[in-house]
Scaffold this motif. Structure first.
Motif, PDB file in Angstrom:
ATOM      1  N   ALA A  92       0.885  -1.182   0.000  1.00  0.00           N
ATOM      2  CA  ALA A  92       0.000   0.000   0.000  1.00  0.00           C
ATOM      3  C   ALA A  92       0.914   1.222   0.000  1.00  0.00           C
ATOM      4  O   ALA A  92       1.611   1.476   0.981  1.00  0.00           O
ATOM      5  N   LEU A  93       0.921   1.936  -1.105  1.00  0.00           N
ATOM      6  CA  LEU A  93       1.857   3.052  -1.281  1.00  0.00           C
ATOM      7  C   LEU A  93       1.506   4.234  -0.368  1.00  0.00           C
ATOM      8  O   LEU A  93       0.354   4.642  -0.271  1.00  0.00           O
ATOM      9  N   ASP A  94       2.540   4.751   0.277  1.00  0.00           N
ATOM     10  CA  ASP A  94       2.349   5.929   1.134  1.00  0.00           C
ATOM     11  C   ASP A  94       3.107   7.130   0.586  1.00  0.00           C
ATOM     12  O   ASP A  94       2.548   8.213   0.460  1.00  0.00           O
ATOM     13  N   SER A  95       4.382   6.925   0.251  1.00  0.00           N
ATOM     14  CA  SER A  95       5.153   8.050  -0.298  1.00  0.00           C
ATOM     15  C   SER A  95       6.322   7.552  -1.143  1.00  0.00           C
ATOM     16  O   SER A  95       6.754   6.403  -1.018  1.00  0.00           O
ATOM     17  N   TYR A 110       1.112  10.223  -0.997  1.00  0.00           N
ATOM     18  CA  TYR A 110      -0.069   9.809  -1.771  1.00  0.00           C
ATOM     19  C   TYR A 110      -1.298   9.732  -0.882  1.00  0.00           C
ATOM     20  O   TYR A 110      -1.258   9.097   0.177  1.00  0.00           O
ATOM     21  N   THR A 111      -2.366  10.348  -1.334  1.00  0.00           N
ATOM     22  CA  THR A 111      -3.628  10.229  -0.600  1.00  0.00           C
ATOM     23  C   THR A 111      -4.342   8.960  -1.087  1.00  0.00           C
ATOM     24  O   THR A 111      -3.959   8.386  -2.113  1.00  0.00           O
ATOM     25  N   GLU A 112      -5.376   8.602  -0.373  1.00  0.00           N
ATOM     26  CA  GLU A 112      -6.115   7.383  -0.750  1.00  0.00           C
ATOM     27  C   GLU A 112      -6.676   7.498  -2.169  1.00  0.00           C
ATOM     28  O   GLU A 112      -6.686   6.538  -2.933  1.00  0.00           O
ATOM     29  N   ARG A 113      -7.133   8.694  -2.492  1.00  0.00           N
ATOM     30  CA  ARG A 113      -7.722   8.911  -3.813  1.00  0.00           C
ATOM     31  C   ARG A 113      -6.670   8.740  -4.912  1.00  0.00           C
ATOM     32  O   ARG A 113      -6.944   8.175  -5.964  1.00  0.00           O
ATOM     33  N   GLU A 114      -5.461   9.224  -4.648  1.00  0.00           N
ATOM     34  CA  GLU A 114      -4.393   9.097  -5.644  1.00  0.00           C
ATOM     35  C   GLU A 114      -3.973   7.642  -5.825  1.00  0.00           C
ATOM     36  O   GLU A 114      -3.726   7.195  -6.951  1.00  0.00           O
ATOM     37  N   VAL A 115      -3.910   6.916  -4.707  1.00  0.00           N
ATOM     38  CA  VAL A 115      -3.549   5.492  -4.804  1.00  0.00           C
ATOM     39  C   VAL A 115      -4.626   4.744  -5.585  1.00  0.00           C
ATOM     40  O   VAL A 115      -4.316   3.900  -6.441  1.00  0.00           O
ATOM     41  N   ALA A 116      -5.884   5.092  -5.330  1.00  0.00           N
ATOM     42  CA  ALA A 116      -6.983   4.445  -6.056  1.00  0.00           C
ATOM     43  C   ALA A 116      -6.867   4.727  -7.551  1.00  0.00           C
ATOM     44  O   ALA A 116      -7.101   3.840  -8.385  1.00  0.00           O
ATOM     45  N   ALA A 117      -6.489   5.963  -7.899  1.00  0.00           N
ATOM     46  CA  ALA A 117      -6.331   6.322  -9.323  1.00  0.00           C
ATOM     47  C   ALA A 117      -5.194   5.524  -9.950  1.00  0.00           C
ATOM     48  O   ALA A 117      -5.299   5.065 -11.094  1.00  0.00           O
ATOM     49  N   LEU A 118      -4.119   5.325  -9.204  1.00  0.00           N
ATOM     50  CA  LEU A 118      -2.998   4.525  -9.722  1.00  0.00           C
ATOM     51  C   LEU A 118      -3.424   3.058  -9.886  1.00  0.00           C
ATOM     52  O   LEU A 118      -3.036   2.408 -10.856  1.00  0.00           O
ATOM     53  N   HIS A 119      -4.228   2.584  -8.951  1.00  0.00           N
ATOM     54  CA  HIS A 119      -4.735   1.204  -9.046  1.00  0.00           C
ATOM     55  C   HIS A 119      -5.593   1.018 -10.294  1.00  0.00           C
ATOM     56  O   HIS A 119      -5.632  -0.059 -10.873  1.00  0.00           O
ATOM     57  N   ARG A 120      -6.296   2.089 -10.669  1.00  0.00           N
ATOM     58  CA  ARG A 120      -7.165   2.003 -11.846  1.00  0.00           C
ATOM     59  C   ARG A 120      -6.384   2.153 -13.149  1.00  0.00           C
ATOM     60  O   ARG A 120      -6.968   2.209 -14.216  1.00  0.00           O
ATOM     61  N   GLY A 121      -5.062   2.260 -13.057  1.00  0.00           N
ATOM     62  CA  GLY A 121      -4.239   2.308 -14.271  1.00  0.00           C
ATOM     63  C   GLY A 121      -3.634   3.669 -14.541  1.00  0.00           C
ATOM     64  O   GLY A 121      -3.024   3.867 -15.598  1.00  0.00           O
TER      65      GLY A 121
END
Lengths: 190, 178
Positions: A92-95, A110-121
């Motif tokens: 789980a990426l933090d920084s 990284y905020t949760e929203r940014e990590v979610a965006a990265l997860h989505r590609g």
């Protein structure tokens, strides 16, 4: 003795009166409708103008952004570092902290929203800068939560040769299923 | 004759040096304001930042775009800051003043910040800026520092050195464009 007989319109008179009233009503309705159509057309035209103006503004902004980027980061010296995430079950990426030739150039939380965006590609442009041609060293330190929700910190070092053209480096976090561990890969493009 | 030539050459050299120095000074005067990071002023876009809050979650200011934000810089050693934090909490709790509050602690010791935030029972995120990077970004000179940021991310009001009463905050939030 004089008797008064109620005056009645002849049948033909009634018909004429009704037809006229109907005609007036129709004319009024048609007139209103025409006004409404004209008004709607006017609104539509204004709306279209606003939309066209907005599009022009967006295009202009994009061109300005490109121009600024070309001026500040010419292709001959440009280096860009991107980050992408593939699956990421074991991490789980933090920084990410980025060092170029021993100098910290980026430290991104990284905020949760940014990590979610990265997860989505999504692919993030983590750093954009200038480097002269020659050999350079890039160090990326990833922190976050690893397997079993433990604090995880890992660094990756890559040496690369900067030629005359722009250099693109991609940091890719993937899962290594066999070891149940995250893997940090680096890809380069000229 | 030779002496005259040498004197003229020296004068020319001195003039060239003066010209170069003047050009450098002029360039410095023109370029410095462009390079120097100015503190956010009313009407400018609030600089974006990301910090960890007390629960360990990362919070980024730009993710609150679309909402009015009351941003309060504070520290545990600053007495009036407690009142400023409570005012911000009371203001955003008002239904007629839709906004979110964020507190940024400039304490180098996160435990002290957590202790103060806990004692005040803050219901909004308290962000930890132990490295004071965001404090520098916002050029915090006096505490408490409260900024009202509108839905587009533009700074609309700044209050420094003293806590803003909740009613004043509510009034300003209501006056923001819907």
């Amino acid at each position: 003795m004089k008797t008064t007989v109620p005056r009645r319109l002849p049948r033909r008179g009634w018909q004429l009166f009704a037809a006229s009233a109907l005609l007036i009503l129709c004319a009024a309705l048609l007139g209103n409708r025409a006004d409404a159509t004209e008004a709607a057309a006017g609104v539509r035209t204004v709306d279209q103008d606003v939309q066209a103006l907005k599009k022009e503004l967006v295009d202009l902004n994009r061109d300005l952004f490109r121009l600024e980027e070309e001026l500040l980061y010419p292709a001959s010296t440009q280096v860009a570092v991107f980050l992408s995430l593939n699956v990421g079950t074991f991490f789980a990426l933090d920084s990410v902290r980025l060092e170029l030739d021993g100098k910290e150039v980026s430290n991104y939380l990284y905020t949760e929203r940014e990590v979610a965006a990265l997860h989505r590609g999504g692919v993030q442009k983590l750093y954009l800068g200038n480097l002269k041609a020659g050999e350079h060293e890039l160090v990326a330190v990833f922190t976050g939560k690893g397997p079993h929700d433990r604090d995880y910190r890992r660094g990756t070092t890559v040496k690369f040769e900067k030629a005359i053209g722009a250099k693109y480096v991609e940091l890719r976090i993937t899962d290594r299923d066999s070891a149940l561990q995250p893997e940090f890969a680096v890809r380069q493009w000229e | 004759m030779d002496f005259c030539d040498r004197a003229a050459r020296a004068r020319l050299k001195a003039r060239a040096h003066t010209t170069v120095l003047a050009a450098a000074a002029l360039a410095g005067v023109l370029v410095y304001p462009m390079l120097a990071k100015a503190a956010p002023a009313v009407g400018t876009v609030a600089p974006d930042f990301a910090l960890k809050d007390l629960s360990g979650r990362n919070q980024r200011l730009s993710e609150f775009r679309g909402e009015a934000v009351v941003l309060t810089f504070w520290a545990s050693y600053c007495g009036p800051c407690r009142s400023a934090l409570q005012s911000a909490g009371a203001a955003v709790a008002d239904r007629d003043a839709p906004a979110v509050a964020l507190g940024v602690s400039l304490d180098r010791d996160n435990d002290r910040a957590a202790s103060v935030a806990g004692s005040l029972g803050l219901s909004y995120p308290s962000l930890l800026d132990a490295g004071q990077s965001v404090g520098r970004l916002y050029d915090v000179q006096h505490l408490p520092l409260t900024l009202l940021i509108d839905r587009t991310g533009t700074v609309r009001q700044i209050w420094a050195s003293e806590p803003v009463p909740a009613e004043v905050l509510i009034q300003h939030i209501r006056e923001l464009d819907p």
